[in-house]
Design a protein around this motif. Structure first.
Motif, mmCIF file in Angstrom:
data_model
loop_
_atom_site.group_PDB
_atom_site.id
_atom_site.type_symbol
_atom_site.label_atom_id
_atom_site.label_comp_id
_atom_site.label_asym_id
_atom_site.label_seq_id
_atom_site.Cartn_x
_atom_site.Cartn_y
_atom_site.Cartn_z
ATOM 1 N N GLN A 50 -1.212 -0.857 28.373
ATOM 2 C CA GLN A 50 -0.569 0.337 28.933
ATOM 3 C C GLN A 50 -0.803 0.414 30.440
ATOM 4 N N ARG A 52 -1.279 -2.111 32.491
ATOM 5 C CA ARG A 52 -0.444 -3.133 33.128
ATOM 6 C C ARG A 52 1.003 -2.685 33.203
ATOM 7 N N GLN A 53 1.504 -2.052 32.137
ATOM 8 C CA GLN A 53 2.879 -1.565 32.139
ATOM 9 C C GLN A 53 3.061 -0.481 33.190
ATOM 10 N N ARG A 54 2.065 0.397 33.320
ATOM 11 C CA ARG A 54 2.140 1.463 34.317
ATOM 12 C C ARG A 54 2.190 0.871 35.726
ATOM 13 N N GLU A 55 1.357 -0.127 35.981
ATOM 14 C CA GLU A 55 1.341 -0.769 37.298
ATOM 15 C C GLU A 55 2.668 -1.473 37.568
ATOM 16 N N ALA A 56 3.209 -2.130 36.544
ATOM 17 C CA ALA A 56 4.467 -2.858 36.719
ATOM 18 C C ALA A 56 5.638 -1.916 36.952
ATOM 19 N N SER A 57 5.540 -0.708 36.423
ATOM 20 C CA SER A 57 6.658 0.230 36.555
ATOM 21 C C SER A 57 6.680 0.918 37.915
ATOM 22 N N LYS A 58 5.580 0.819 38.667
ATOM 23 C CA LYS A 58 5.567 1.425 39.995
ATOM 24 C C LYS A 58 6.601 0.722 40.868
ATOM 25 N N ALA A 59 7.180 1.484 41.761
ATOM 26 C CA ALA A 59 8.218 0.921 42.622
ATOM 27 C C ALA A 59 7.629 -0.187 43.490
#
Length: 92
Positions: A50, A52-59
């Motif tokens: 979760q 990693r997904q949050r970091e990847a979703s950042k602009a």
């Protein structure tokens, strides 16, 4: 006493240690599945996944823009140059 991780766990290794009379602890691949201390081990994987997904979703930063010398504004009195992006830089 020898300690080894599960990468060294094989019949050949265990037989050789026994033949030489070496006291050893060699983890096997199923050790964590049998150990109650690791019953909730998957919760860590979920949390990290979760994160990693949050970091990847950042602009992501915007694509770089190529500017030429004429795009900069020189301020002779202040001795600075203004970048098209805005910040002033000191005259070097």
């Amino acid at each position: 006493m020898i300690n080894a991780d599960s990468g060294f766990h094989s019949k050949q290794t265990l037989d050789e240690l026994k033949a030489r009379g070496v006291e050893a602890y060699v983890a096997d691949r199923d050790m964590r599945q049998r150990d109650e201390a690791f019953d909730r081990r998957d919760r860590h994987k979920t949390r990290h996944r979760q994160e990693r997904q949050r970091e990847a979703s950042k602009a992501f930063p915007p694509e770089p823009v190529i500017v030429s010398l004429k795009d900069f504004v020189f301020e002779p009195l202040a001795g600075t140059c203004q970048c098209p992006a805005g910040p002033y830089t000191a005259n070097a």
